[in-house]
Write a protein that holds these residues in place. Sequence first.
Motif, PDB file in Angstrom:
ATOM      1  N   LEU A  72       0.819  -1.213   0.000  1.00 57.51           N
ATOM      2  CA  LEU A  72       0.000   0.000   0.000  1.00 57.51           C
ATOM      3  C   LEU A  72       0.851   1.261   0.000  1.00 57.51           C
ATOM      4  O   LEU A  72       1.860   1.360   0.708  1.00 57.51           O
ATOM      5  CB  LEU A  72      -0.928   0.004   1.219  1.00 57.51           C
ATOM      6  CG  LEU A  72      -1.962  -1.123   1.278  1.00 57.51           C
ATOM      7  CD1 LEU A  72      -2.747  -1.052   2.582  1.00 57.51           C
ATOM      8  CD2 LEU A  72      -2.907  -1.051   0.083  1.00 57.51           C
ATOM      9  N   THR A  73       0.403   2.233  -0.787  1.00 60.33           N
ATOM     10  CA  THR A  73       0.980   3.572  -0.786  1.00 60.33           C
ATOM     11  C   THR A  73      -0.076   4.552  -0.287  1.00 60.33           C
ATOM     12  O   THR A  73      -1.242   4.193  -0.114  1.00 60.33           O
ATOM     13  CB  THR A  73       1.447   3.982  -2.197  1.00 60.33           C
ATOM     14  OG1 THR A  73       0.284   4.157  -3.041  1.00 60.33           O
ATOM     15  CG2 THR A  73       2.343   2.914  -2.807  1.00 60.33           C
ATOM     16  N   GLY A 100       2.755   1.023   3.337  1.00 60.31           N
ATOM     17  CA  GLY A 100       3.957   0.206   3.379  1.00 60.31           C
ATOM     18  C   GLY A 100       3.695  -1.239   3.735  1.00 60.31           C
ATOM     19  O   GLY A 100       4.595  -2.071   3.612  1.00 60.31           O
ATOM     20  N   ARG A 101       2.469  -1.554   4.154  1.00 55.90           N
ATOM     21  CA  ARG A 101       2.128  -2.938   4.479  1.00 55.90           C
ATOM     22  C   ARG A 101       1.513  -3.618   3.245  1.00 55.90           C
ATOM     23  O   ARG A 101       1.128  -2.954   2.275  1.00 55.90           O
ATOM     24  CB  ARG A 101       1.178  -2.997   5.666  1.00 55.90           C
ATOM     25  CG  ARG A 101       1.725  -2.318   6.911  1.00 55.90           C
ATOM     26  CD  ARG A 101       0.850  -2.554   8.113  1.00 55.90           C
ATOM     27  NE  ARG A 101       0.960  -3.934   8.582  1.00 55.90           N
ATOM     28  CZ  ARG A 101       0.194  -4.448   9.539  1.00 55.90           C
ATOM     29  NH1 ARG A 101      -0.749  -3.717  10.109  1.00 55.90           N
ATOM     30  NH2 ARG A 101       0.353  -5.703   9.930  1.00 55.90           N
ATOM     31  N   THR A 102       1.396  -4.922   3.299  1.00 53.24           N
ATOM     32  CA  THR A 102       0.974  -5.716   2.144  1.00 53.24           C
ATOM     33  C   THR A 102      -0.411  -6.307   2.374  1.00 53.24           C
ATOM     34  O   THR A 102      -0.703  -6.811   3.458  1.00 53.24           O
ATOM     35  CB  THR A 102       1.978  -6.854   1.888  1.00 53.24           C
ATOM     36  OG1 THR A 102       3.269  -6.287   1.657  1.00 53.24           O
ATOM     37  CG2 THR A 102       1.579  -7.673   0.673  1.00 53.24           C
ATOM     38  N   SER A 121       5.457  -5.921   5.049  1.00 53.87           N
ATOM     39  CA  SER A 121       6.080  -6.163   3.753  1.00 53.87           C
ATOM     40  C   SER A 121       7.478  -6.748   3.954  1.00 53.87           C
ATOM     41  O   SER A 121       8.210  -6.336   4.857  1.00 53.87           O
ATOM     42  CB  SER A 121       6.172  -4.853   2.958  1.00 53.87           C
ATOM     43  OG  SER A 121       4.881  -4.341   2.723  1.00 53.87           O
ATOM     44  N   PRO A 122       7.850  -7.720   3.117  1.00 53.88           N
ATOM     45  CA  PRO A 122       9.172  -8.329   3.257  1.00 53.88           C
ATOM     46  C   PRO A 122      10.276  -7.349   2.865  1.00 53.88           C
ATOM     47  O   PRO A 122      10.069  -6.446   2.058  1.00 53.88           O
ATOM     48  CB  PRO A 122       9.123  -9.519   2.296  1.00 53.88           C
ATOM     49  CG  PRO A 122       8.092  -9.125   1.282  1.00 53.88           C
ATOM     50  CD  PRO A 122       7.079  -8.311   2.015  1.00 53.88           C
ATOM     51  N   ILE A 142       0.052 -15.874  -5.335  1.00 48.50           N
ATOM     52  CA  ILE A 142       1.393 -15.492  -4.880  1.00 48.50           C
ATOM     53  C   ILE A 142       1.280 -14.192  -4.100  1.00 48.50           C
ATOM     54  O   ILE A 142       0.676 -13.223  -4.561  1.00 48.50           O
ATOM     55  CB  ILE A 142       2.354 -15.318  -6.076  1.00 48.50           C
ATOM     56  CG1 ILE A 142       2.530 -16.644  -6.813  1.00 48.50           C
ATOM     57  CG2 ILE A 142       3.700 -14.793  -5.615  1.00 48.50           C
ATOM     58  CD1 ILE A 142       3.365 -16.542  -8.073  1.00 48.50           C
ATOM     59  N   THR A 143       1.855 -14.152  -2.917  1.00 49.16           N
ATOM     60  CA  THR A 143       1.818 -12.950  -2.083  1.00 49.16           C
ATOM     61  C   THR A 143       3.224 -12.607  -1.627  1.00 49.16           C
ATOM     62  O   THR A 143       4.103 -13.476  -1.571  1.00 49.16           O
ATOM     63  CB  THR A 143       0.921 -13.155  -0.849  1.00 49.16           C
ATOM     64  OG1 THR A 143       1.420 -14.260  -0.088  1.00 49.16           O
ATOM     65  CG2 THR A 143      -0.518 -13.431  -1.248  1.00 49.16           C
ATOM     66  N   PRO A 144       3.476 -11.330  -1.321  1.00 46.42           N
ATOM     67  CA  PRO A 144       4.796 -10.937  -0.831  1.00 46.42           C
ATOM     68  C   PRO A 144       5.215 -11.757   0.386  1.00 46.42           C
ATOM     69  O   PRO A 144       4.413 -12.051   1.273  1.00 46.42           O
ATOM     70  CB  PRO A 144       4.605  -9.459  -0.476  1.00 46.42           C
ATOM     71  CG  PRO A 144       3.547  -8.992  -1.416  1.00 46.42           C
ATOM     72  CD  PRO A 144       2.603 -10.155  -1.519  1.00 46.42           C
ATOM     73  N   GLY A 145       6.486 -12.120   0.391  1.00 47.63           N
ATOM     74  CA  GLY A 145       7.018 -12.957   1.460  1.00 47.63           C
ATOM     75  C   GLY A 145       7.108 -14.414   1.067  1.00 47.63           C
ATOM     76  O   GLY A 145       7.814 -15.195   1.717  1.00 47.63           O
TER      77      GLY A 145
END
Length: 216
Positions: A72-73, A100-102, A121-122, A142-145
Amino acid sequence: MDPFLRTERPSYRSAITHPTLAMRRRLARLRRIVTAMAFVAALLLPARLAITVIPSSSVVVAGAALRAGRILTSKDVAIRDVPRSGVLPGMSSERNEVVGRTLLADVLEGEPLSHAVLTESPSVPQGYAALEVPVIGTGRGITPGDRLVLLSDGECRETDRQEGLCPVSDKAIVLDLSAKQQDTTFLSLALPAAEALRVTRMSGVAPMVAISPPSR
């Protein structure tokens, strides 16, 4: 008739400018009634306003429909006032709590961004390099991390092949899901330096496929 014996009724103007005792009493009683009504209205108005005003709180919501895996921005989020009774535990009230979080799941425009659909976020581990890699497929799921294995239709020993393809990297970490063009998804990945060079070289020669590593 003798004009000196004729009597005239007092005019309306005369009654107003020279009211009788009975009229003065009626006017005084009317003023008391009006004053009492105004006093009662002044007492009831704040109570009525207190009943109609609904307390509200500010919460952070999605500024547009967003897909899972997005980091997120500030442009992705908005602040909205909602009834305080509708604020649930885990909802955020400040932008900096979510930027900044996913996202872990798809969200609709205006949907509150609670901690249940967000994760940290990774980051790029030491000794790794970050780069964007085009892979075939939608990237759904597929997700971050996530850790991925990158495969390519290149040259390798037959015993090394997985799913009929050659492994290029088995240590890729998903940082973000970037733009999608037709059947190609661009993944922002963190890779060990040596594997990053190999992936960069191979991605320009043959298409990459990303799969989850086999469970151990």
